[in-house]
Design a protein around this motif. Structure first.
Motif, PDB file in Angstrom:
ATOM      1  N   VAL A   1       6.885   2.918   4.924  1.00  0.00           N
ATOM      2  CA  VAL A   1       6.019   3.981   5.440  1.00  0.00           C
ATOM      3  C   VAL A   1       6.847   5.233   5.733  1.00  0.00           C
ATOM      4  CG1 VAL A   1       4.427   4.643   7.276  1.00  0.00           C
ATOM      5  CG2 VAL A   1       4.400   2.302   6.397  1.00  0.00           C
ATOM      6  N   SER A   2       8.026   5.055   6.336  1.00  0.00           N
ATOM      7  CA  SER A   2       8.902   6.188   6.636  1.00  0.00           C
ATOM      8  C   SER A   2       9.301   6.922   5.371  1.00  0.00           C
ATOM      9  CB  SER A   2      10.160   5.706   7.374  1.00  0.00           C
ATOM     10  OG  SER A   2       9.839   5.003   8.546  1.00  0.00           O
ATOM     11  N   LEU A   3       9.646   6.170   4.337  1.00  0.00           N
ATOM     12  CA  LEU A   3      10.063   6.780   3.081  1.00  0.00           C
ATOM     13  C   LEU A   3       8.910   7.545   2.446  1.00  0.00           C
ATOM     14  CD1 LEU A   3      12.598   6.921   1.283  1.00  0.00           C
ATOM     15  CD2 LEU A   3      11.701   4.974   0.002  1.00  0.00           C
ATOM     16  N   PHE A   4       7.711   6.991   2.505  1.00  0.00           N
ATOM     17  CA  PHE A   4       6.550   7.691   1.960  1.00  0.00           C
ATOM     18  C   PHE A   4       6.326   9.014   2.684  1.00  0.00           C
ATOM     19  CE2 PHE A   4       1.997   8.523   2.764  1.00  0.00           C
ATOM     20  CZ  PHE A   4       1.631   8.940   1.498  1.00  0.00           C
ATOM     21  N   VAL A   5       6.399   9.010   4.012  1.00  0.00           N
ATOM     22  CA  VAL A   5       6.202  10.244   4.778  1.00  0.00           C
ATOM     23  C   VAL A   5       7.283  11.269   4.434  1.00  0.00           C
ATOM     24  CG1 VAL A   5       6.236  11.221   7.108  1.00  0.00           C
ATOM     25  CG2 VAL A   5       4.955   9.125   6.649  1.00  0.00           C
ATOM     26  N   LEU A   6       8.526  10.817   4.267  1.00  0.00           N
ATOM     27  CA  LEU A   6       9.604  11.746   3.913  1.00  0.00           C
ATOM     28  C   LEU A   6       9.391  12.356   2.532  1.00  0.00           C
ATOM     29  CD1 LEU A   6      12.794   9.920   5.259  1.00  0.00           C
ATOM     30  CD2 LEU A   6      11.864  12.106   6.044  1.00  0.00           C
TER      31      LEU A   6
ATOM     32  N   LEU B   1       0.823  -1.212   0.000  1.00  0.00           N
ATOM     33  CA  LEU B   1       0.000   0.000   0.000  1.00  0.00           C
ATOM     34  C   LEU B   1       0.855   1.260   0.000  1.00  0.00           C
ATOM     35  CD1 LEU B   1      -2.662   1.526   0.227  1.00  0.00           C
ATOM     36  CD2 LEU B   1      -2.586   1.150   2.713  1.00  0.00           C
ATOM     37  N   PHE B   2       1.771   1.359   0.963  1.00  0.00           N
ATOM     38  CA  PHE B   2       2.552   2.596   1.075  1.00  0.00           C
ATOM     39  C   PHE B   2       3.638   2.677   0.014  1.00  0.00           C
ATOM     40  CE2 PHE B   2       0.393   2.724   5.102  1.00  0.00           C
ATOM     41  CZ  PHE B   2       0.203   4.090   5.315  1.00  0.00           C
ATOM     42  N   GLY B   3       4.104   1.525  -0.477  1.00  0.00           N
ATOM     43  CA  GLY B   3       5.027   1.561  -1.604  1.00  0.00           C
ATOM     44  C   GLY B   3       4.354   2.118  -2.842  1.00  0.00           C
ATOM     45  N   ALA B   4       3.093   1.708  -3.067  1.00  0.00           N
ATOM     46  CA  ALA B   4       2.337   2.227  -4.207  1.00  0.00           C
ATOM     47  C   ALA B   4       2.024   3.709  -4.024  1.00  0.00           C
ATOM     48  CB  ALA B   4       1.057   1.420  -4.385  1.00  0.00           C
ATOM     49  N   LEU B   5       1.698   4.122  -2.807  1.00  0.00           N
ATOM     50  CA  LEU B   5       1.452   5.541  -2.552  1.00  0.00           C
ATOM     51  C   LEU B   5       2.718   6.365  -2.764  1.00  0.00           C
ATOM     52  CD1 LEU B   5      -0.817   5.310   0.626  1.00  0.00           C
ATOM     53  CD2 LEU B   5      -1.518   5.927  -1.695  1.00  0.00           C
ATOM     54  N   LEU B   6       3.854   5.786  -2.397  1.00  0.00           N
ATOM     55  CA  LEU B   6       5.136   6.443  -2.661  1.00  0.00           C
ATOM     56  C   LEU B   6       5.322   6.674  -4.155  1.00  0.00           C
ATOM     57  CD1 LEU B   6       8.097   7.290  -1.944  1.00  0.00           C
ATOM     58  CD2 LEU B   6       8.668   4.863  -2.040  1.00  0.00           C
ATOM     59  N   MET B   7       5.014   5.660  -4.945  1.00  0.00           N
ATOM     60  CA  MET B   7       5.171   5.791  -6.390  1.00  0.00           C
ATOM     61  C   MET B   7       4.138   6.750  -6.985  1.00  0.00           C
ATOM     62  SD  MET B   7       6.131   1.832  -7.277  1.00  0.00           S
ATOM     63  CE  MET B   7       7.436   1.025  -6.325  1.00  0.00           C
ATOM     64  N   ARG B   8       2.988   6.857  -6.342  1.00  0.00           N
ATOM     65  CA  ARG B   8       2.008   7.842  -6.793  1.00  0.00           C
ATOM     66  C   ARG B   8       2.542   9.261  -6.600  1.00  0.00           C
ATOM     67  NH1 ARG B   8      -4.225   8.733  -4.595  1.00  0.00           N
ATOM     68  NH2 ARG B   8      -4.983   9.822  -6.450  1.00  0.00           N
ATOM     69  N   GLU B   9       3.274   9.477  -5.513  1.00  0.00           N
ATOM     70  CA  GLU B   9       3.864  10.799  -5.299  1.00  0.00           C
ATOM     71  C   GLU B   9       4.825  11.159  -6.423  1.00  0.00           C
ATOM     72  OE1 GLU B   9       3.210  13.034  -2.806  1.00  0.00           O
ATOM     73  OE2 GLU B   9       1.569  11.655  -2.343  1.00  0.00           O
ATOM     74  N   LYS B  10       5.440  10.171  -7.020  1.00  0.00           N
ATOM     75  CA  LYS B  10       6.417  10.404  -8.083  1.00  0.00           C
ATOM     76  C   LYS B  10       5.767  10.453  -9.459  1.00  0.00           C
ATOM     77  CE  LYS B  10      10.421  10.487 -10.243  1.00  0.00           C
ATOM     78  NZ  LYS B  10      11.282  11.678 -10.267  1.00  0.00           N
ATOM     79  N   TRP B  11       4.852   9.519  -9.758  1.00  0.00           N
ATOM     80  CA  TRP B  11       4.335   9.367 -11.121  1.00  0.00           C
ATOM     81  C   TRP B  11       2.828   9.529 -11.239  1.00  0.00           C
ATOM     82  CZ3 TRP B  11       7.929   5.464  -9.457  1.00  0.00           C
ATOM     83  CH2 TRP B  11       9.230   5.648  -9.957  1.00  0.00           C
ATOM     84  N   GLY B  12       2.159   9.882 -10.156  1.00  0.00           N
ATOM     85  CA  GLY B  12       0.721  10.068 -10.240  1.00  0.00           C
ATOM     86  C   GLY B  12      -0.037   8.746 -10.242  1.00  0.00           C
ATOM     87  N   ASP B  13      -1.204   8.735 -10.878  1.00  0.00           N
ATOM     88  CA  ASP B  13      -2.077   7.559 -10.845  1.00  0.00           C
ATOM     89  C   ASP B  13      -1.439   6.336 -11.498  1.00  0.00           C
ATOM     90  OD1 ASP B  13      -3.907   9.135  -9.573  1.00  0.00           O
ATOM     91  OD2 ASP B  13      -5.141   9.506 -11.343  1.00  0.00           O
ATOM     92  N   ARG B  14      -0.694   6.554 -12.571  1.00  0.00           N
ATOM     93  CA  ARG B  14      -0.062   5.399 -13.229  1.00  0.00           C
ATOM     94  C   ARG B  14       0.988   4.767 -12.320  1.00  0.00           C
ATOM     95  NH1 ARG B  14       4.434   7.334 -17.631  1.00  0.00           N
ATOM     96  NH2 ARG B  14       5.462   8.934 -16.365  1.00  0.00           N
ATOM     97  N   GLY B  15       1.654   5.595 -11.500  1.00  0.00           N
ATOM     98  CA  GLY B  15       2.604   5.064 -10.525  1.00  0.00           C
ATOM     99  C   GLY B  15       1.912   4.250  -9.455  1.00  0.00           C
ATOM    100  N   LEU B  16       0.713   4.700  -9.031  1.00  0.00           N
ATOM    101  CA  LEU B  16      -0.061   3.959  -8.032  1.00  0.00           C
ATOM    102  C   LEU B  16      -0.417   2.569  -8.549  1.00  0.00           C
ATOM    103  CD1 LEU B  16      -1.725   3.903  -5.362  1.00  0.00           C
ATOM    104  CD2 LEU B  16      -3.645   4.782  -6.709  1.00  0.00           C
ATOM    105  N   LEU B  17      -0.934   2.499  -9.754  1.00  0.00           N
ATOM    106  CA  LEU B  17      -1.351   1.205 -10.311  1.00  0.00           C
ATOM    107  C   LEU B  17      -0.153   0.301 -10.590  1.00  0.00           C
ATOM    108  CD1 LEU B  17      -4.163   2.380 -12.761  1.00  0.00           C
ATOM    109  CD2 LEU B  17      -4.402   1.465 -10.446  1.00  0.00           C
ATOM    110  N   ALA B  18       0.937   0.885 -11.110  1.00  0.00           N
ATOM    111  CA  ALA B  18       2.142   0.088 -11.352  1.00  0.00           C
ATOM    112  C   ALA B  18       2.706  -0.444 -10.046  1.00  0.00           C
ATOM    113  CB  ALA B  18       3.190   0.923 -12.084  1.00  0.00           C
ATOM    114  N   GLY B  19       2.704   0.391  -9.009  1.00  0.00           N
ATOM    115  CA  GLY B  19       3.216  -0.035  -7.716  1.00  0.00           C
ATOM    116  C   GLY B  19       2.392  -1.145  -7.099  1.00  0.00           C
ATOM    117  N   LEU B  20       1.067  -1.000  -7.122  1.00  0.00           N
ATOM    118  CA  LEU B  20       0.201  -2.036  -6.568  1.00  0.00           C
ATOM    119  C   LEU B  20       0.371  -3.357  -7.311  1.00  0.00           C
ATOM    120  CD1 LEU B  20      -3.084   0.003  -5.993  1.00  0.00           C
ATOM    121  CD2 LEU B  20      -1.647  -1.005  -4.218  1.00  0.00           C
TER     122      LEU B  20
END
Length: 524
Positions: A151-156, A104-123
């Motif tokens: 989780v820490s990386l996502f928050v940072l 979950l948080f890995g995908a959210l991290l990728m969403r911060e970088k690439w938007g929605d496509r990053g979220l789906l690719a990460g999941l």
């Protein structure tokens, strides 16, 4: 894609990833790791007596055989054991839940970088990569580091994006939260302090000096991060001091710092010969270490991923250099710092993939970065769609092959089965059960995991090395000599069957009974 469709797709992908981590968790993997048994007994003892199995009161690091065991997983498991009892599911469920959090948080991290496509690719990728599935399905305590670090990386990343967009905002709460999460990471793995220290120094200096304006504000922000991190670091520092400097154990009303039988700080070593071996071992996170978090056939993230990771690393380096020149905060550089910190820790005290488990979120990030970087080279829509189709087919076929191999193994002969000895002993008559019984190739913890005893009783039977080899008429070792009156129990995956079946080796002819996984040898 509309937000509704995005959330539906994301929910389906997260549900699928969750099922891959929870379904049949008691049976896959079938065999148990020795640290799973020790962790389960510690969790049961803490849940029922407030001590680990050696009698240490609420230890900062529970004792496990000859060294430390991570507190985060042990206490998480103790909570589940208190609520639902000790069994293979409660033992492994923290790993599964932390695995879901990682996705979950890995995908959210990728969403911060690439938007929605990053979220789906990460999941998708975090959900199906072998390492992320396998590390979520057995109770190896250090693996919880990956989830907390993610989780820490996502928050940072969220924090740095806000700081870049609003350089004059204080954001003290975000920094304090990041400090707490990084402090909690110290309790997920005994050598996590090396990773956290190197990572914080690298990105802290970068954040402080990447531009001149507002430096004093950024210094105060870093203090808000450092204070909770330092407070949470005190107990682990005491663990190091007590064991490295041979001090007396520390007992407070809230926790204790026990002295371990063996000082595991000796594992931190730097030598030329050792570095050469570990440099070679650094290929294992991409391929396979032959242990518990990778497939020899499908590797840690499938055979297609290493070249994509390499492309992603190059792209991140180029992007980081550009951001540095333009005095902007860089997500790519943050992930590169984590990679360097994990690599440094591995060179000091690592041998297997679970020693470097925190690096896998960075490798997954680089993999997605490589996919998008290569895809960005195609100017025509058809070429981009073909690239997406090739990736989907390759990863889909690899995932299908891995799933069959991992979830439905053809060869299930392993050494330690939860409750396996109980099943073997149930074949014995009352008269046979009263004889001297020798259980081969297993430490006592595997038996006591399904037959736990109070800590004071357990520790009274342990030898100087912290192992329980003899308990009443049970012996978790080979007999010193064969008398013909003993009962001999061995796993079908061991080589003892050939010994006990050969009268010339033991001097006696034994009869044999068997369960699905064990042989029982006896004389009438």
């Amino acid at each position: 894609m509309s937000k509704r469709r995005l959330y539906i797709c994301a929910g389906i992908l997260l549900l699928a990833a969750s099922l891959l981590r929870i379904c049949r968790i008691a049976a896959v993997p079938l065999g148990m790791h020795i640290d799973e048994a020790g962790l389960g007994l510690n969790a049961w003892s803490i849940a029922n007596f407030g001590t680990d199995r050696y009698g240490n009161f609420l230890p900062v690091c529970p004792s496990n055989f000859y060294g430390e065991q991570s507190a985060f997983y042990t206490y998480f498991c103790a909570l589940l054991v208190k609520l639902f009892g000790l069994n293979i599911v409660t033992l492994r469920m923290p790993a599964a839940l932390m695995g879901i959090i990682t996705v979950l948080f890995g995908a959210l991290l990728m969403r911060e970088k690439w938007g929605d496509r990053g979220l789906l690719a990460g999941l998708t990728l975090l959900g199906i990569f072998p390492y992320f599935i396998m590390s979520s399905r057995y109770a190896l305590d250090c693996n919880s580091m990956l989830g907390v670090l993610t989780v820490s990386l996502f928050v940072l990343v969220r924090l740095l994006k806000k700081a870049c967009k609003h350089p004059d905002r204080r954001l003290y709460g975000y920094f304090a939260l990041a400090g707490v999460l990084l402090g909690v990471t110290l309790y997920t793995y005994i050598i996590a302090a090396l990773v956290v220290s190197v990572f914080c120094v690298l990105w802290g200096l970068y954040y402080l000096f990447y531009r001149r304006e507002g430096r004093f504000l950024r210094f105060r922000q870093l203090l808000f991060l450092a204070i909770p991190l330092w407070v949470l670091a005190v107990p682990p520092i005491l663990v190091f001091a007590v064991n490295y400097f041979d001090l007396d154990p520390i007992v407070t009303p809230f926790f204790s710092v026990p002295k371990m039988i063996t000082n595991r700080t000796e594992e931190v070593a730097l030598s030329l010969s050792g570095i050469l071996v570990k440099l070679k071992n650094l290929t294992y996170p991409f391929t396979s270490d032959g242990k518990y978090g990778s497939s020899d056939r499908y590797w840690t993230m499938y055979l297609l991923s290493p070249p994509l990771i390499a492309a992603g690393v190059v792209h991140s380096i180029v992007r980081s250099v550009k951001d540095l020149r333009e005095k902007r905060l860089s997500t790519d550089l943050l992930v590169l710092f984590l990679t360097l910190a994990e690599g440094f820790m591995f060179l000091l005290c690592g041998y297997y993939n679970y020693h470097i488990n925190g690096i896998f979120i960075a490798l997954a990030f680089f993999c997605v970065n490589g996919i998008f970087a290569v895809g960005g080279l195609f100017r025509r829509r058809f070429a981009g769609m073909a690239w997406a189709a090739v990736l989907t087919i390759c990863y889909g076929v690899s995932f299908a092959g891995f799933s069959v191999e991992y979830f439905f193994p053809k060869n299930a002969a392993v050494f330690q089965i939860y409750g396996g000895v109980d099943q073997a002993l149930s074949l014995l008559s009352p008269e046979q059960r009263a004889r001297e019984i020798y259980v081969l190739d297993e430490v006592g913890e595997f038996y006591f995991l399904s037959n736990p005893v109070p800590p004071d009783e357990f520790v009274s039977h342990c030898n100087e090395a912290g192992y329980l080899q003899d308990y009443q008429n049970l012996h978790f070792r080979a007999p010193e000599k064969y008398t013909g009156e003993e009962i001999l129990v061995c796993n079908k995956g061991s080589g003892w069957q050939g010994v006990f079946s050969d009268e010339g080796l033991t001097g006696y002819s034994y009869s044999m009974m068997e369960t699905e996984h064990y042989y029982v040898f006896y004389r009438k």
